[in-house]
Every structure is written in C-alpha cells, then in structure tokens.
Design an enzyme around this catalytic site. Structure first.
Site, PDB file in Angstrom:
ATOM      1  CD  GLU A   5      17.598  51.680 -36.629  1.00  0.00           C
ATOM      2  OE1 GLU A   5      18.865  52.176 -36.656  1.00  0.00           O
ATOM      3  OE2 GLU A   5      16.683  52.556 -37.089  1.00  0.00           O
ATOM      4  CG  HIS A  55      16.521  55.017 -32.762  1.00  0.00           C
ATOM      5  ND1 HIS A  55      15.920  56.210 -33.259  1.00  0.00           N
ATOM      6  CD2 HIS A  55      16.018  54.229 -33.975  1.00  0.00           C
ATOM      7  CE1 HIS A  55      15.119  56.085 -34.213  1.00  0.00           C
ATOM      8  NE2 HIS A  55      15.141  54.828 -34.815  1.00  0.00           N
ATOM      9  CG  HIS A  97      21.211  53.501 -40.151  1.00  0.00           C
ATOM     10  ND1 HIS A  97      21.398  54.797 -40.633  1.00  0.00           N
ATOM     11  CD2 HIS A  97      19.834  53.363 -39.830  1.00  0.00           C
ATOM     12  CE1 HIS A  97      20.140  55.601 -40.345  1.00  0.00           C
ATOM     13  NE2 HIS A  97      19.153  54.569 -39.726  1.00  0.00           N
TER      14      HIS A  97
END
Length: 284
Positions: A150, A92, A154
């Site tokens: 992502e 993920h 992040h």
C-alpha cells in the site's frame, strides 16, 4: 457474535484517537491547500512521469465477507489470529486517484520501512490488518507485506499532501477514525448479521446523510466487500460517483444487488502455519 447494535461498534481508545486527531490537524494546517489543489507536479519512477493526483479514495474492507473465504490460516492473516470477531470495517488503503478514472502508482523509489511507523503499529494491527496469507508485490518487483504494497504503490503518490511514509499511515488512520462508517451504519440499524439483508440504497443514503457525499460499494456474492469514501486533498468529503442518488445506486450495482448482507465472522481459533488463504488481495 450477536446482532445487538450495542455490541457491534468497537470503541476507539480515546487517548489514541486524541493524539491522532491532534497530529492530523497540525499536519493539515501545515499544507497550503491552494498549492495542493492547483499544482501539477511530475513525479518520476523508472523514467516514467506522472502528474499529481486529483483526489483520495479511502477503501474500507468488510472482514466478515473476506474472511468467509478463508479455508486455511497463517500467522499474518487477521481472519485467524484475532482474539475476537470483527465488528467494523477495516482499512484496505488510501489511494490517490485521477478524475478520469485512472491513478498514479509507484511514484518514487522509496521502499517501505516498518521502523518509520513503529509508534503506529498498535492501531495499524487492529484497524489496518491483512486479511490474507498472500504476499503482494511491491513496486520493486519483490513480494512484501500488505503495508509495504500500500505504501509503495499508493502512499508514495500522496507525498504532496501526506509528505512521507509516517505521514501517509497517520493521515489514513485519522481519516478512518474521523469518518467512522461502521458507527454510521450501526446507528442506522445496519449491523453484522448472517441472516439479514439490507437495502443497498439505504446503506448509501445513511453514508450520504452523515458525510454529505456519495460512497461506492463493492460486493462479492451479494455481500458487501468494500465501501469506498472519496475526499478532496484537504480531506473534505466528495462524491465517488454522480450526485444523483439513483445514479449512485446504479454505479454500486455493478457488483452489488438491490439487497446486500454484512456477514458476521468469528475466528476459528486454530492457526495452520505455512498455508495460504484462497482469497488474495487484488492488485490495488
């Protein structure tokens, strides 16, 4: 898909794994771990200041659970477009977090550029694939790919360790390969099944015994949806939850029952274009 453990773990191409681990070792060696652990770096995004993160979370998703909610398909949804079924956890994301339970996000203005990771696309499509037809938001307000989300949310915050976009994705793949949760669970007898239920405490203990750190599990309707591993900045495992085993089970029980399933899933084989899956990635 049968339940024979010998058929469950998909081997990682050795040439790819060797290259990743070599590059990972070199990249970690180039980092001053003392500086990475002690520095307090303010990062700016739109005038907002954020301090450097404290640790990493590697969030792994169980496709057998997520894909069960797919009623429609699209070309970008790996639940539909694989030639065979899923037999392992997929990625993920790798998330920088703070010890107080919060996390930084969108730490720079750098946008995702797929050309930066063109040499990683083959393993990423297999091990870090989207399981949804939705297009999550990026840090710039527009909708983008799963990887773009992502990286911008992040990955940009991991720059003190992972450096840049390529480093972020390469590092994540390396950690995923090194800490092979699927193999650990298969070896302990926890294999994909649409009939078996497994003790939550047993799954947690198997991971603890292998990596000497406590994971965190997230479930949906009694099935494992995600398993999260936590790491210090030098990628040595650390606990995601308190070290007391009973407390770790209680923490995972927030969404998981005492016995959980690891459902198997086989793609239906037919792709319906221009439709959406009912399941969408949470804002993570």
């Amino acid at each position: 898909m049968g339940s024979d453990p010998q058929n469950q773990a998909i081997p990682i191409p050795m040439a790819i794994l060797f290259i990743f681990l070599l590059q990972f070792s070199l990249s970690v060696a180039s980092i001053s771990l003392d500086e990475a652990s002690d520095a307090v770096i303010l990062q700016n995004q739109g005038g907002r200041k954020q301090r450097e993160f404290d640790y990493f979370v590697l969030a792994l998703q169980w496709p057998g659970t997520i894909c069960k909610g797919t009623r429609h398909c699209c070309s970008s949804n790996a639940c539909c477009n694989r030639s065979g079924g899923f037999a392992e956890f997929t990625i993920h994301g790798l998330w920088p977090d703070y010890n107080d339970g919060t996390w930084p996000s969108c730490c720079t203005g750098k946008e995702f550029d797929e050309k930066e990771i063109h040499t990683l696309l083959e393993p990423m499509k297999k091990y870090w694939s989207s399981l949804s037809c939705s297009s999550p938001k990026t840090c710039h307000g527009a909708k983008g790919s799963f990887w773009a989300h992502e990286w911008e949310k992040h990955g940009t915050c991991s720059s003190p360790v992972a450096r840049d976009e390529y480093g972020y994705f390469l590092t994540t793949l390396n950690v995923y390969f090194k800490y092979n949760v699927t193999k650990v669970l298969n070896d302990a007898g926890y294999v994909p099944s649409n009939s078996e239920k497994y003790p939550l405490g047993g799954i947690i203990s198997a991971v603890e015994n292998a990596f000497h750190a406590t994971p965190l599990l997230v479930c949906s309707k009694g099935a494992v949806e995600e398993l999260r591993l936590c790491f210090y900045k030098d990628f040595k495992p650390r606990d995601c939850v308190p070290t007391d085993s009973q407390n770790s089970i209680v923490s995972s029980k927030i969404s998981c029952p005492k016995y959980v399933s690891l459902p198997s899933y086989e793609p239906g084989g037919k792709i319906f274009e221009f439709t959406d899956s009912n399941w969408q990635y949470p804002n993570a």
